[in-house]
Design a protein around this motif. Sequence first.
Motif, PDB file in Angstrom:
ATOM      1  N   HIS A  34       0.842  -1.188   0.000  1.00  0.00           N
ATOM      2  CA  HIS A  34       0.000   0.000   0.000  1.00  0.00           C
ATOM      3  C   HIS A  34       0.879   1.239   0.000  1.00  0.00           C
ATOM      4  O   HIS A  34       1.884   1.291   0.718  1.00  0.00           O
ATOM      5  CB  HIS A  34      -0.917  -0.001   1.216  1.00  0.00           C
ATOM      6  CG  HIS A  34      -1.887  -1.131   1.206  1.00  0.00           C
ATOM      7  ND1 HIS A  34      -3.012  -1.143   0.415  1.00  0.00           N
ATOM      8  CD2 HIS A  34      -1.883  -2.309   1.888  1.00  0.00           C
ATOM      9  CE1 HIS A  34      -3.671  -2.277   0.605  1.00  0.00           C
ATOM     10  NE2 HIS A  34      -3.009  -2.992   1.485  1.00  0.00           N
ATOM     11  N   LEU A  35       0.477   2.212  -0.801  1.00  0.00           N
ATOM     12  CA  LEU A  35       1.222   3.464  -0.916  1.00  0.00           C
ATOM     13  C   LEU A  35       0.315   4.612  -0.514  1.00  0.00           C
ATOM     14  O   LEU A  35      -0.831   4.694  -0.963  1.00  0.00           O
ATOM     15  CB  LEU A  35       1.706   3.663  -2.353  1.00  0.00           C
ATOM     16  CG  LEU A  35       2.585   2.556  -2.919  1.00  0.00           C
ATOM     17  CD1 LEU A  35       2.821   2.772  -4.407  1.00  0.00           C
ATOM     18  CD2 LEU A  35       3.914   2.502  -2.183  1.00  0.00           C
ATOM     19  N   ALA A  36       0.844   5.502   0.295  1.00  0.00           N
ATOM     20  CA  ALA A  36       0.064   6.647   0.755  1.00  0.00           C
ATOM     21  C   ALA A  36       0.806   7.924   0.412  1.00  0.00           C
ATOM     22  O   ALA A  36       1.915   8.152   0.911  1.00  0.00           O
ATOM     23  CB  ALA A  36      -0.163   6.550   2.257  1.00  0.00           C
ATOM     24  N   CYS A  57       5.616   9.864  -0.099  1.00  0.00           N
ATOM     25  CA  CYS A  57       4.906   8.610  -0.332  1.00  0.00           C
ATOM     26  C   CYS A  57       5.479   7.576   0.621  1.00  0.00           C
ATOM     27  O   CYS A  57       6.687   7.331   0.613  1.00  0.00           O
ATOM     28  CB  CYS A  57       5.093   8.160  -1.770  1.00  0.00           C
ATOM     29  SG  CYS A  57       4.467   6.505  -2.132  1.00  0.00           S
ATOM     30  N   GLY A 107      -0.352   4.423  -5.794  1.00  0.00           N
ATOM     31  CA  GLY A 107      -1.220   4.991  -4.781  1.00  0.00           C
ATOM     32  C   GLY A 107      -2.470   5.622  -5.365  1.00  0.00           C
ATOM     33  O   GLY A 107      -2.745   5.515  -6.557  1.00  0.00           O
TER      34      GLY A 107
END
Length: 120
Positions: free
Chosen positions: A3-5, A22, A111
């Motif tokens: 998961h990328l935020a 990120c 993301g």
Amino acid sequence: QVHLAERGGGLVQSGGSLRLSCAASSSVYAMGWFRQAPGKERELVVAIDYEGEKPYYTDSVKGRFTISRNNADNAVYMQMNSLKPEDTAVYYCATSNRMANIVKGEYTYWGQGTQVTVSS
């Protein structure tokens, strides 16, 4: 699954700066940012491998954008200076297991994107 935020988008005047970050949920090899503006094709902007050597910059951002990463935090950053209206786009963080793949636009994970708007 990684998961990328992304964080850091916003509205800025031409000539201004923004810093995007990120954070990945686990360690990844190559990381980068691509962008997509309305009606335009997706474009890889910057990319960096795990060692941080020989980062990739698309010609239009050379000298203005800088990519860096912190492997301890599984994070990548993009400092954007001297922003121009043509930089307006949704910016996405992406990863790949090979630098060559990410440069070719082949991403494994990406993301949700963050909007960058540069006003003239």
